[in-house]
Design a protein around this motif. Structure first.
Motif, PDB file in Angstrom:
ATOM      1  N   GLN A   1     -28.840 -14.384 -91.905  1.00 37.52           N
ATOM      2  CA  GLN A   1     -28.404 -14.765 -90.584  1.00 37.52           C
ATOM      3  C   GLN A   1     -28.621 -16.395 -90.645  1.00 37.52           C
ATOM      4  O   GLN A   1     -26.901 -16.988 -90.398  1.00 37.52           O
ATOM      5  CB  GLN A   1     -28.777 -14.507 -89.351  1.00 37.52           C
ATOM      6  N   GLY A   2     -28.794 -16.360 -92.246  1.00 39.15           N
ATOM      7  CA  GLY A   2     -28.221 -18.594 -92.191  1.00 39.15           C
ATOM      8  C   GLY A   2     -29.674 -18.771 -92.900  1.00 39.15           C
ATOM      9  O   GLY A   2     -30.156 -18.178 -94.134  1.00 39.15           O
ATOM     10  N   ILE A   3     -29.866 -20.091 -92.874  1.00 37.33           N
ATOM     11  CA  ILE A   3     -31.324 -20.912 -93.071  1.00 37.33           C
ATOM     12  C   ILE A   3     -31.571 -21.248 -92.536  1.00 37.33           C
ATOM     13  O   ILE A   3     -31.186 -21.266 -91.242  1.00 37.33           O
ATOM     14  CB  ILE A   3     -30.229 -22.188 -94.479  1.00 37.33           C
ATOM     15  N   PHE A   4     -32.940 -21.675 -92.564  1.00 40.00           N
ATOM     16  CA  PHE A   4     -33.611 -22.196 -92.278  1.00 40.00           C
ATOM     17  C   PHE A   4     -35.454 -23.085 -92.957  1.00 40.00           C
ATOM     18  O   PHE A   4     -35.214 -23.319 -93.656  1.00 40.00           O
ATOM     19  CB  PHE A   4     -34.660 -21.596 -91.054  1.00 40.00           C
ATOM     20  N   PRO A   5     -35.757 -24.258 -92.196  1.00 37.73           N
ATOM     21  CA  PRO A   5     -36.981 -25.048 -92.935  1.00 37.73           C
ATOM     22  C   PRO A   5     -38.230 -23.507 -92.804  1.00 37.73           C
ATOM     23  O   PRO A   5     -38.070 -23.028 -91.860  1.00 37.73           O
ATOM     24  CB  PRO A   5     -37.069 -26.338 -92.125  1.00 37.73           C
ATOM     25  N   GLN A   6     -39.236 -23.723 -93.735  1.00 35.81           N
ATOM     26  CA  GLN A   6     -40.229 -23.743 -94.118  1.00 35.81           C
ATOM     27  C   GLN A   6     -41.016 -24.224 -92.652  1.00 35.81           C
ATOM     28  O   GLN A   6     -41.045 -25.246 -92.037  1.00 35.81           O
ATOM     29  CB  GLN A   6     -41.186 -24.123 -95.350  1.00 35.81           C
TER      30      GLN A   6
ATOM     31  N   TYR B   1     -23.398 -22.585 -77.401  1.00 38.40           N
ATOM     32  CA  TYR B   1     -22.595 -21.684 -78.456  1.00 38.40           C
ATOM     33  C   TYR B   1     -23.557 -19.991 -78.156  1.00 38.40           C
ATOM     34  O   TYR B   1     -23.241 -19.474 -78.381  1.00 38.40           O
ATOM     35  CB  TYR B   1     -23.069 -22.685 -79.762  1.00 38.40           C
ATOM     36  N   TYR B   2     -24.627 -19.635 -77.762  1.00 35.46           N
ATOM     37  CA  TYR B   2     -25.254 -18.780 -77.926  1.00 35.46           C
ATOM     38  C   TYR B   2     -24.803 -17.813 -76.390  1.00 35.46           C
ATOM     39  O   TYR B   2     -24.370 -17.014 -77.215  1.00 35.46           O
ATOM     40  CB  TYR B   2     -26.808 -18.753 -77.301  1.00 35.46           C
ATOM     41  N   GLN B   3     -24.381 -18.566 -75.044  1.00 35.63           N
ATOM     42  CA  GLN B   3     -24.490 -17.995 -74.104  1.00 35.63           C
ATOM     43  C   GLN B   3     -22.602 -17.280 -74.055  1.00 35.63           C
ATOM     44  O   GLN B   3     -22.581 -16.691 -73.869  1.00 35.63           O
ATOM     45  CB  GLN B   3     -24.364 -19.430 -73.483  1.00 35.63           C
ATOM     46  N   THR B   4     -22.257 -18.831 -75.247  1.00 35.75           N
ATOM     47  CA  THR B   4     -20.434 -18.008 -75.242  1.00 35.75           C
ATOM     48  C   THR B   4     -20.326 -16.506 -76.497  1.00 35.75           C
ATOM     49  O   THR B   4     -19.808 -15.773 -76.522  1.00 35.75           O
ATOM     50  CB  THR B   4     -19.452 -18.821 -76.113  1.00 35.75           C
ATOM     51  N   LYS B   5     -21.100 -16.955 -77.489  1.00 43.23           N
ATOM     52  CA  LYS B   5     -21.775 -15.687 -78.073  1.00 43.23           C
ATOM     53  C   LYS B   5     -22.166 -14.879 -77.784  1.00 43.23           C
ATOM     54  O   LYS B   5     -21.682 -13.179 -78.129  1.00 43.23           O
ATOM     55  CB  LYS B   5     -21.864 -16.117 -79.268  1.00 43.23           C
ATOM     56  N   LEU B   6     -22.817 -15.131 -76.771  1.00 40.55           N
ATOM     57  CA  LEU B   6     -23.474 -13.490 -76.449  1.00 40.55           C
ATOM     58  C   LEU B   6     -22.745 -12.856 -75.556  1.00 40.55           C
ATOM     59  O   LEU B   6     -22.581 -11.466 -75.536  1.00 40.55           O
ATOM     60  CB  LEU B   6     -24.637 -13.440 -75.205  1.00 40.55           C
ATOM     61  N   ALA B   7     -21.533 -13.254 -74.870  1.00 39.27           N
ATOM     62  CA  ALA B   7     -20.618 -12.478 -73.621  1.00 39.27           C
ATOM     63  C   ALA B   7     -19.550 -11.490 -74.652  1.00 39.27           C
ATOM     64  O   ALA B   7     -18.756 -11.056 -74.466  1.00 39.27           O
ATOM     65  CB  ALA B   7     -19.869 -13.716 -73.275  1.00 39.27           C
ATOM     66  N   LEU B   8     -19.753 -11.929 -76.283  1.00 42.03           N
ATOM     67  CA  LEU B   8     -18.537 -11.573 -76.986  1.00 42.03           C
ATOM     68  C   LEU B   8     -18.946 -10.641 -77.953  1.00 42.03           C
ATOM     69  O   LEU B   8     -18.204 -10.152 -78.788  1.00 42.03           O
ATOM     70  CB  LEU B   8     -17.659 -12.747 -77.773  1.00 42.03           C
ATOM     71  N   SER B   9     -20.298 -10.634 -77.849  1.00 43.77           N
ATOM     72  CA  SER B   9     -20.990  -9.865 -78.749  1.00 43.77           C
ATOM     73  C   SER B   9     -21.851  -8.521 -78.616  1.00 43.77           C
ATOM     74  O   SER B   9     -21.270  -8.576 -77.422  1.00 43.77           O
ATOM     75  CB  SER B   9     -21.910 -10.994 -79.762  1.00 43.77           C
ATOM     76  N   SER B  10     -22.243  -7.818 -79.211  1.00 41.26           N
ATOM     77  CA  SER B  10     -22.280  -6.788 -78.850  1.00 41.26           C
ATOM     78  C   SER B  10     -23.547  -6.018 -80.223  1.00 41.26           C
ATOM     79  O   SER B  10     -23.562  -6.693 -81.794  1.00 41.26           O
ATOM     80  CB  SER B  10     -21.087  -5.716 -78.997  1.00 41.26           C
ATOM     81  N   GLY B  11     -24.091  -5.085 -79.930  1.00 40.96           N
ATOM     82  CA  GLY B  11     -25.449  -4.400 -80.477  1.00 40.96           C
ATOM     83  C   GLY B  11     -26.276  -5.435 -81.221  1.00 40.96           C
ATOM     84  O   GLY B  11     -26.935  -5.910 -80.464  1.00 40.96           O
TER      85      GLY B  11
ATOM     86  N   GLU C   1     -25.922  -8.119 -83.574  1.00 38.32           N
ATOM     87  CA  GLU C   1     -25.081  -8.903 -83.115  1.00 38.32           C
ATOM     88  C   GLU C   1     -25.899  -9.780 -82.344  1.00 38.32           C
ATOM     89  O   GLU C   1     -26.343 -10.517 -81.854  1.00 38.32           O
ATOM     90  CB  GLU C   1     -24.469  -9.307 -84.023  1.00 38.32           C
ATOM     91  N   GLN C   2     -25.470  -8.822 -80.748  1.00 40.31           N
ATOM     92  CA  GLN C   2     -25.972  -9.341 -79.166  1.00 40.31           C
ATOM     93  C   GLN C   2     -27.726  -9.679 -79.644  1.00 40.31           C
ATOM     94  O   GLN C   2     -28.351 -10.450 -78.785  1.00 40.31           O
ATOM     95  CB  GLN C   2     -25.264  -8.872 -78.223  1.00 40.31           C
ATOM     96  N   GLN C   3     -27.978  -8.930 -80.471  1.00 34.81           N
ATOM     97  CA  GLN C   3     -29.709  -8.604 -79.991  1.00 34.81           C
ATOM     98  C   GLN C   3     -29.827 -10.105 -80.533  1.00 34.81           C
ATOM     99  O   GLN C   3     -31.030 -10.655 -79.737  1.00 34.81           O
ATOM    100  CB  GLN C   3     -30.514  -7.306 -80.391  1.00 34.81           C
ATOM    101  N   ASN C   4     -29.253 -10.234 -81.726  1.00 35.11           N
ATOM    102  CA  ASN C   4     -30.459 -11.530 -81.884  1.00 35.11           C
ATOM    103  C   ASN C   4     -29.905 -12.894 -81.903  1.00 35.11           C
ATOM    104  O   ASN C   4     -30.745 -13.775 -81.957  1.00 35.11           O
ATOM    105  CB  ASN C   4     -29.603 -11.658 -83.793  1.00 35.11           C
ATOM    106  N   LEU C   5     -28.646 -12.403 -81.166  1.00 36.05           N
ATOM    107  CA  LEU C   5     -28.719 -13.744 -79.856  1.00 36.05           C
ATOM    108  C   LEU C   5     -29.964 -14.235 -79.060  1.00 36.05           C
ATOM    109  O   LEU C   5     -29.821 -15.299 -78.677  1.00 36.05           O
ATOM    110  CB  LEU C   5     -26.907 -14.341 -79.268  1.00 36.05           C
ATOM    111  N   LEU C   6     -29.657 -13.022 -78.682  1.00 39.72           N
ATOM    112  CA  LEU C   6     -30.809 -12.487 -77.384  1.00 39.72           C
ATOM    113  C   LEU C   6     -32.233 -13.733 -78.026  1.00 39.72           C
ATOM    114  O   LEU C   6     -32.848 -14.378 -77.259  1.00 39.72           O
ATOM    115  CB  LEU C   6     -30.963 -11.641 -76.835  1.00 39.72           C
ATOM    116  N   PHE C   7     -33.085 -13.402 -79.323  1.00 40.50           N
ATOM    117  CA  PHE C   7     -34.093 -13.672 -79.966  1.00 40.50           C
ATOM    118  C   PHE C   7     -33.725 -15.531 -80.583  1.00 40.50           C
ATOM    119  O   PHE C   7     -34.125 -15.746 -80.116  1.00 40.50           O
ATOM    120  CB  PHE C   7     -34.484 -12.807 -80.996  1.00 40.50           C
ATOM    121  N   ASP C   8     -32.076 -15.192 -80.979  1.00 42.39           N
ATOM    122  CA  ASP C   8     -31.841 -17.058 -81.446  1.00 42.39           C
ATOM    123  C   ASP C   8     -32.370 -17.480 -79.770  1.00 42.39           C
ATOM    124  O   ASP C   8     -32.541 -19.094 -79.948  1.00 42.39           O
ATOM    125  CB  ASP C   8     -30.906 -16.990 -81.191  1.00 42.39           C
TER     126      ASP C   8
END
Length: 707
Positions: free
Chosen positions: A295-300, A329-339, A341-348
């Motif tokens: 889903q993107g980049i991350f530091p070690q 950002y996460y709050q807004t995306k949670l309301a617009l996502s599903s499946g 993607e939404q589960q990953n946003l919850l984890f994020d």
């Protein structure tokens, strides 16, 4: 000339240094075996070995270990360092001549017939020589040669695209040490075992970090009080990770990458409050310690911990601002996502809380999406039943088959990358079950009875019961599968229409108490049950604290974990009023508006509407009821068609005349007409309150509607 004592062995100080380094060296068994195989193979299948990874990962130490192993096999080692080399062919050749003690002799003639291995550290600093080395220098070395490069970046594409070099090189990324290897290193450095766990949590097995904390330990004389926030150690780590940062905005982008689970351009733009961030994202992606994820980049890990600890210590205000933007950002995306993607946003969203003492131990924070969730298929059943029977026994298996027959859609399987089930969950909706079925299972019976006592559901409302959840090997302990199960359950809470209650039973209730309490899923001892094992039950009343409240809690770290009562007393039993009963109670409340004692006995005080209003407004239930009655009356006043009804209610209840007859006289209305307007007004207010009660229970779409 100094005369040599023949009784003393002919050794150099460098030999002793190499041996001392070797005594401290731990791990890297795969890399060592690969190198030893080359040393012992008369016809090795590669001539270039490339080791790469971020600063401090242990590249130099591994080169020293290789040199020690080569010497034991009677190979000669030639060690070069890019930090002291001029990045030009002449500079490189001059360094080799100096290392070999040559003056005018040709370099390649000196190599002929020898068993020499050339080690080049910090190779990224002589990258301008890349093409020259590949095309001119290395091909002229004897066939039985080996060149070992160590750098921060992967080899350029030119190496991999060359058909000749493709089969003659090996490129190996270096990772952090394993847990046991890290413990071994700390033991060798004299760090007491009682400190190992805390140090491993901070260092994640990063060699440089382990070395630094061991140095601090030695300086403190064996008394270790090191914290990850210690500015000194963080400063050293950052200096090794970072070279020159182009601008303050680049540094801020780097800090954002350390805060989030995985970073993509849209999130970076929100966090930096910029429209265009491609330049900063590409710069981040090119750093040696930044890795690519799905889903993107991350530091070690060690870079992430050092960067965030430094930001918290150096600029706590910016730390808070960046977190607030990320959460929004996460709050807004949670309301617009599903499946997924939404589960990953919850984890994020949860990932932002990973350092909090009440939740940090309850998720596999480093787990990726290799565990997937999907509906179970008939071919999975035998495997799932075997898992359940192994962990919970025959009785649990009977209840599993009982509910599978009645609610097959409740079964969800967790799969690993090889498509084999790694666990499962069964999330029942008790609204769909008959009373007879509910009574047949101690888990559903205990949960249902608790809901009936403390907040009876209306016919359209759902009660979710997590009847079974487990991972194949670790059962209900923390794991990647457990984490994915939790996310699946939380996602169901967000998306279940008209959800009234959710129940979350666990075998080890004492362990899960703090983590579930942090998620506002409270211990409900009264709903415990026995089904082969003793289950501690946890619950959330979604009508008392709905999705908006829950997400707001998730967006702000829960405070004061030491003094919070993690096992609160049960709430007062609630009445579930029908529409007729509710409206009757509303009319009675208007009559008792000025009589606080009588109003305090009104059934509306037990409604979700009043309890939620009191919680939001910090008022008593009676004050909340009076406030809502005033608000309903004001709505009448705002409607020109309801003016007569408004005046009748006002003069009768809120600013009452001495009697209804006097109220009719003051309003200049016949008594019968006054009574008609009064009934219409009280009916309108009661209808409005009933509408609020329905809205306060469960919206049609719990996530989108509330947000």
């Amino acid at each position: 000339m100094i005369e040599q004592d023949p009784k003393l062995p002919s050794r150099k100080l460098a030999d002793r240094l190499l041996e001392a380094q070797q005594r401290r060296f731990v791990g890297r068994q795969f890399e060592k075996k690969l190198f030893l195989d080359w040393l012992e193979n008369p016809e090795p299948n590669y001539v270039l070995l490339h080791l790469w990874g971020p600063g401090g990962i242990g590249k130099t130490s591994l080169l020293h270990e290789f040199a020690f192993l080569a010497r034991a096999k009677h190979y000669h080692s030639l060690q070069l360092d890019g930090r002291s080399l001029e990045p030009s062919p002449s500079g490189f050749l001059s360094a080799i001549k100096l290392a070999l003690g040559l003056e005018e002799a040709a370099i390649f003639e000196a190599f002929a017939g020898s068993r020499t291995i050339i080690f080049i550290d910090a190779y990224e600093l002589i990258s301008p020589l890349d093409g020259w080395l590949r095309e001119f220098f290395l091909p002229q070395l004897p066939d039985r040669s080996l060149v070992v490069l160590a750098s921060r970046q992967a080899l350029s594409e030119a190496w991999l695209a060359d058909p000749g070099w493709q089969d003659l090189l090996k490129s190996i990324p270096l990772r952090n040490l394993l847990t046991e290897e890290s413990r071994d290193y700390l033991m060798r450095r004299g760090v007491a075992e009682k400190h190992h766990l805390a140090l491993l949590e901070f260092t994640h097995g990063h060699p440089l970090a382990l070395s630094l904390v061991a140095d601090v330990f030695a300086q403190l004389g064996g008394e270790l009080s090191l914290r990850p926030e210690t500015p000194g150690i963080v400063k050293v780590l950052l200096e090794r990770f970072l070279q020159q940062i182009p601008s303050p905005k680049h540094r801020e982008a780097l800090e954002v990458s350390a805060l989030v689970h995985q970073l993509h351009e849209a999130l970076l733009a929100e966090a930096l409050a910029l429209e265009e961030v491609h330049e900063y994202f590409e710069w981040l992606r090119g750093l040696s310690f930044i890795e690519l994820g799905p889903q993107g980049i991350f530091p070690q890990d060690i870079a992430r911990e050092a960067l965030e600890a430094d930001l918290r210590w150096r600029n706590p205000d910016r730390h808070k601002v960046l977190l607030a933007r990320i959460r929004a950002y996460y709050q807004t995306k949670l309301a617009l996502s599903s499946g997924l993607e939404q589960q990953n946003l919850l984890f994020d969203s949860l990932y932002l809380h990973r350092h909090h003492p009440m939740i940090k131990d309850f998720f596999a924070w480093d787990s990726d999406s290799s565990v997937v969730i999907e509906a179970a298929s008939p071919k999975d059943l035998q495997s799932l039943k075997a898992m359940l029977q192994r962990h919970e026994g025959e009785e649990a298996l009977r209840y599993f088959e009982f509910w599978l027959e009645r609610q097959p859609q409740s079964l969800t399987v967790c799969r690993q990358a090889n498509a084999q089930p790694s666990g499962f969950l069964m999330l029942l909706n008790l609204r769909l079950a008959s009373q007879e079925d509910i009574e047949a299972d101690p888990a559903s019976r205990a949960s249902w009875n608790y809901a009936l006592r403390y907040g009876p559901p209306r016919p359209q409302e759902s009660i979710l019961l997590l009847r079974f959840w487990l991972a194949q090997e670790s059962y209900q302990r923390v794991s990647a599968t457990q984490t994915r199960i939790f996310l699946t359950v939380l996602q169901a809470y967000l998306n279940t229409i008209h959800l009234a209650w959710s129940f979350f039973p666990c075998v080890d209730g004492d362990f899960w108490l703090r983590g579930l309490h942090y998620l506002d899923i409270k211990r409900v001892v009264e709903a415990d049950f026995n089904s082969t094992k003793n289950f501690a039950n946890f619950a959330h009343d979604w009508r008392a604290a709905g999705i908006r409240t829950w997400l707001e809690r998730l967006s702000q770290p829960f405070q004061d974990p030491q003094t919070s009562d993690l096992t609160p007393p049960p709430p007062e039993p609630l009445l579930s009023l029908s529409e007729t009963e509710f409206k009757r109670a509303a009319r009675e409340a208007l009559k008792d508006f000025s009589r606080v004692i009588q109003l305090g006995r009104n059934p509306l005080l037990t409604s979700r509407l009043i309890k939620a209003h009191a919680q939001r407004s910090q008022k008593t239930p009676v004050e909340s009821l009076r406030a809502l009655l005033k608000e309903g009356t004001a709505l009448l006043a705002a409607n020109p068609k309801e003016q007569k009804a408004y005046r009748a209610v006002l003069r009768t209840y809120l600013e009452p005349a001495a009697s209804q007859e006097l109220a009719a006289e003051l309003l200049d209305l016949p008594f019968s007409t006054y009574r008609r307007h009064l009934a219409a007004g009280t009916g309108k207010i009661a209808e409005w309150l009933w509408g609020l009660e329905l809205e306060s229970l469960t919206p049609d779409h719990p996530l989108k509607d509330e947000l």
